[in-house]
Design an enzyme around this catalytic site. Structure first.
Site, PDB file in Angstrom:
ATOM      1  N   TYR A 194      -3.648   0.143  10.710  1.00 11.64           N
ATOM      2  CA  TYR A 194      -3.486  -0.240   9.308  1.00 11.64           C
ATOM      3  C   TYR A 194      -2.110   0.153   8.773  1.00 11.64           C
ATOM      4  CZ  TYR A 194      -4.493  -0.617   4.299  1.00 11.64           C
ATOM      5  OH  TYR A 194      -4.449  -0.952   2.970  1.00 11.64           O
ATOM      6  N   SER A 224       0.853  -1.189   0.000  1.00 10.95           N
ATOM      7  CA  SER A 224       0.000   0.000   0.000  1.00 10.95           C
ATOM      8  C   SER A 224       0.882   1.230   0.000  1.00 10.95           C
ATOM      9  CB  SER A 224      -0.886  -0.007   1.259  1.00 10.95           C
ATOM     10  OG  SER A 224      -1.553   1.221   1.442  1.00 10.95           O
TER      11      SER A 224
END
Length: 279
Positions: free
Chosen positions: A158, A145
């Site tokens: 996260y 990501s």
């Protein structure tokens, strides 16, 4: 001819969102694909769409036995395994550290719920797939990501989990070279329904809604779709087209790197301001 003709892949979290786009594109490029996902309904729908090009396995990526079953079912159906794609993941709804549960047990559960899927699930999938990939000099591709490199791509659970994914890619590339190549894709904004974790008990949506995404703040100037990212996975799954690559993370983040993070984010500024009040 496709880039993945006669190749066999296994994709986790492939029944929806980005994973489903990857499965579709792999099939379009000539691959046969096993799909491990927790959603039986999503898997049924995927089978209806793609037919005999896929074999689906309902299971939990946080269990080694389910990952092993997915590998076995894929090899039974298609005869081999060339590519493992670790993709299943959950989001933390942008939770800040101040907003995390105060209770020790609740906080630990929120951490485990997210890290078990986003980090442990990748390791278990890689471990289960490794014996077959050694036989085929195969490839692993993980979904990293933008949050694997910088803050403000999620919250205080996260973002660390995605930093850990970058570590998995680099360490496994080191351990498994030259037999198995290990790489990753780091998407930017993806307009998809990434699940949250129930233990955080947050009601707001986890990701920016497509209607709220402003493409003008990124050099690419587009609102991407999950399909837009699938080509990077095809590249890394193709030995012929990514042979020199291992330990590489393709940063498909709409040009954010050349723009830079810029000013302090609104949420960060709010906390700074709150901290100064009454000082």
């Amino acid at each position: 001819m496709g880039w993945l003709d006669n190749r066999v892949a296994l994709v986790t979290g492939g029944a929806s969102g980005l994973g489903r786009a990857v499965v579709r594109r792999f099939v379009d490029e000539g691959a046969s694909v096993g799909v491990l996902d927790v959603s039986a309904d999503g898997l049924d729908d995927l089978e209806d769409e793609l037919g005999n090009s896929v074999v689906t396995i309902a299971g939990d990526v946080t269990r080694l036995s389910d990952n092993e079953t997915a590998v076995e079912r894929t090899v039974d159906a298609f005869g081999r395994l060339d590519v493992f794609v670790g993709n299943a993941g959950v989001f933390d709804d942008n939770v800040t550290i101040a907003e995390l549960p105060e209770d020790d047990e609740a906080l630990a559960k929120s951490f485990r719920d997210l890290f078990d899927i986003n980090v442990l699930g990748y390791l278990l999938g890689a471990k289960a797939a490794l014996p077959e990939l050694v036989e085929t000099n195969g490839r692993m591709v993980f979904t990293a990501s933008g949050a694997s490199f910088a803050p403000d791509g999620g919250g205080s659970l996260y973002v660390p989990s995605k930093h850990a994914v970058a570590g998995i890619i680099r360490q496994l590339a080191f351990e498994l070279s030259p037999t198995v190549s290990v790489n990753g894709v780091a998407p930017g904004y993806v307009p998809t329904d990434l699940s949250g974790i129930d233990s955080l008990e947050r009601d707001e949506g986890g990701l920016i809604d497509e209607s709220e995404f402003d493409p003008s703040v990124h050099p690419a100037g587009i609102v991407p779709t999950p399909d837009d990212y699938a080509g990077a996975y095809v590249l890394l799954a193709s030995e012929e087209n990514s042979r020199p690559m291992t330990g590489t993370i393709v940063r498909a983040n709409l040009g954010r790197d050349v723009r830079g993070i810029g000013a302090v984010s609104g949420r960060a500024l709010e906390f700074v301001t709150d901290g100064l009040d009454g000082a």
